[in-house]
Write an enzyme that holds these catalytic residues in place. Structure first.
Site, PDB file in Angstrom:
ATOM      1  N   GLY A 178       0.818  -1.211   0.000  1.00 53.27           N
ATOM      2  CA  GLY A 178       0.000   0.000   0.000  1.00 53.27           C
ATOM      3  C   GLY A 178       0.849   1.257   0.000  1.00 53.27           C
ATOM      4  N   ASP A 179       1.889   1.275   0.822  1.00 59.36           N
ATOM      5  CA  ASP A 179       2.787   2.422   0.882  1.00 59.36           C
ATOM      6  C   ASP A 179       3.519   2.610  -0.444  1.00 59.36           C
ATOM      7  OD1 ASP A 179       2.792   3.395   3.800  1.00 59.36           O
ATOM      8  OD2 ASP A 179       3.047   1.244   4.014  1.00 59.36           O
ATOM      9  N   THR A 180       3.996   1.515  -0.999  1.00 57.17           N
ATOM     10  CA  THR A 180       4.768   1.610  -2.236  1.00 57.17           C
ATOM     11  C   THR A 180       3.897   2.051  -3.406  1.00 57.17           C
ATOM     12  OG1 THR A 180       6.215  -0.148  -1.413  1.00 57.17           O
ATOM     13  CG2 THR A 180       6.350   0.375  -3.744  1.00 57.17           C
ATOM     14  N   ALA A 183       3.482   5.690  -3.094  1.00 56.26           N
ATOM     15  CA  ALA A 183       4.715   6.378  -3.497  1.00 56.26           C
ATOM     16  C   ALA A 183       4.839   6.452  -5.012  1.00 56.26           C
ATOM     17  CB  ALA A 183       5.923   5.662  -2.907  1.00 56.26           C
TER      18      ALA A 183
END
Length: 407
Positions: A178-180, A183
């Site tokens: 999710g973070d990647t 980003a």
């Protein structure tokens, strides 16, 4: 080819050379965007809190006092240890942003505003500034003030409901996807905004990325299927629902993935496993027919793979031009010649004096490929140099250090 394996690409001017990025925030989403821009030539100045700095420095496995993950996430960056809770620290940050092209932040909404650095205030100072804001739920909406991490974004974005075996607990993908994803969407936004600034009068803008929306954006046909048919897609384990055959099959020494879902590929797969009766069946000539008999097809493929080794299965399917592959571990990746032939495993020297193998750079540009120009910094390594470049004297820098504004 062997002589070039494991070496860093030749250094050259990157596509983003001359772009100055100020990275605030910590951990994964914001810093991964900074990492990506830095690999393609941008100057990335990372602001960290004095004391411990970015918590990622101490996440997962530690070598010589620092996470080896940090060595990847923060390469090509400069570290400035600056206390943004102090008014003097905020003023220094504003001075730095006055000359920057991009600001990356992944704080909870309202944090920048509380420091006197709202987009409106920053654009008054620097009209061309591109501001990337990554948060759990975005800068607007009823959930904006709720705390949100990548795992929550994966759940709200619809991904967690589809991971795992049918009827069992939803599982993590295994990395902070999710973070990647947030980003990467943020990076696309930055590049788009920089292009817009170039051709539309030099004005910057704000890029608002929510973790759950970045996940939701890659959920393929999830919503159209619900809208058109009322269908709620469910977890399907390793299978690809509605596409057949595409699954993981047992071998004598592990698992192999086989994607025999093209019409001609399916015929070649059935011929290879000795099931021409299925390969020549009229109702299996297209995907719709194969989906209706997917359990029978999967059983046939599994019966063929189970007594064989992975290498044997891959060799036979490769000869038949059927897409297939093993489930790689970190060891498999590091020992694979294809990864090394494409510079996807590189040796990186750390500032702690040891060498560590790290992932290469994606995507691959022919004229301006990404590079590793510098290893990940220690906390505050570049504080003095950056402040001196801003015009501060040695005495002023020493005074700020005494006051605890910098480290």
């Amino acid at each position: 080819m062997q002589e070039t394996m494991n070496k860093l690409p030749q250094l050259q001017a990157g596509a983003l050379a001359g772009v100055r990025v100020v990275e605030m925030g910590q951990l994964i989403a914001g810093p991964f965007a900074g990492k990506t821009l830095g690999e393609f030539g941008a100057e990335v100045i990372k602001i960290e809190a004095p004391g411990a700095g970015d918590p990622l420095r101490n996440w997962r496995m530690i070598k010589e006092g620092t996470s080896v993950w940090w060595q990847v996430q923060s390469r090509n960056k400069k570290s400035v240890a600056l206390d943004l809770r102090q008014s003097q620290g905020q003023e220094l940050a504003r001075q730095l942003l006055k000359e920057a092209d991009v600001l990356i932040e992944n704080f909870r909404p309202g944090t920048l505003e509380g420091w006197g650095m709202s987009p409106e205030e920053l654009h008054a100072l620097n009209p061309g500034l591109v501001i990337l804001r990554i948060s759990g739920y975005g800068q607007t909406g009823p959930y904006r003030d709720l705390p949100g991490f990548g795992v929550v974004g994966e759940a709200m974005g619809g991904l967690r409901h589809l991971t795992g075996e049918p009827g069992r607990v939803p599982v993590r993908v295994g990395v902070s996807i999710g973070d990647t994803l947030a980003a990467l969407h943020g990076t696309i936004g930055v590049l788009t905004a920089l292009y817009h600034r170039k051709v539309n009068g030099g004005k910057g803008q704000v890029i608002d990325v929510a973790l759950h929306e970045a996940v939701f954006n890659v959920m393929e046909s999830l919503i159209p299927e619900y809208s058109a048919f009322g269908a709620v897609r469910e977890a399907a384990g390793s299978a690809l629902p509605g596409i057949a055959p595409s699954n993981a099959y047992p071998c004598a020494d592990g698992w192999v993935l086989v994607a025999g879902n093209g019409d001609s590929i399916f015929k070649r797969l059935m011929q290879t496993i000795g099931r021409d009766d299925l390969g020549n069946a009229p109702d299996l000539a297209n995907n719709a027919g194969r989906v209706a008999r997917v359990q029978e097809i999967d059983a046939a493929v599994g019966a063929w793979t189970q007594p064989r080794s992975i290498n044997d299965v891959l060799a036979q399917l490769g000869t038949a031009r059927v897409p297939a592959g093993r489930v790689y571990t970190a060891k498999d990746i590091c020992e694979d010649p294809h990864y090394r032939a494409r510079d996807m495993i590189l040796a990186q020297e750390t500032r702690d004096g040891y060498s560590v193998e790290v992932p290469g750079i994606v995507p691959k540009l022919s004229a301006t490929p990404g590079t590793i120009r510098s290893s990940a910094p220690r906390l505050g390594d570049d504080t003095d140099a950056v402040l001196a470049d801003m015009g501060l004297s040695s005495a002023q820098i020493a005074q700020l250090r005494t006051q605890g504004v910098i480290q």
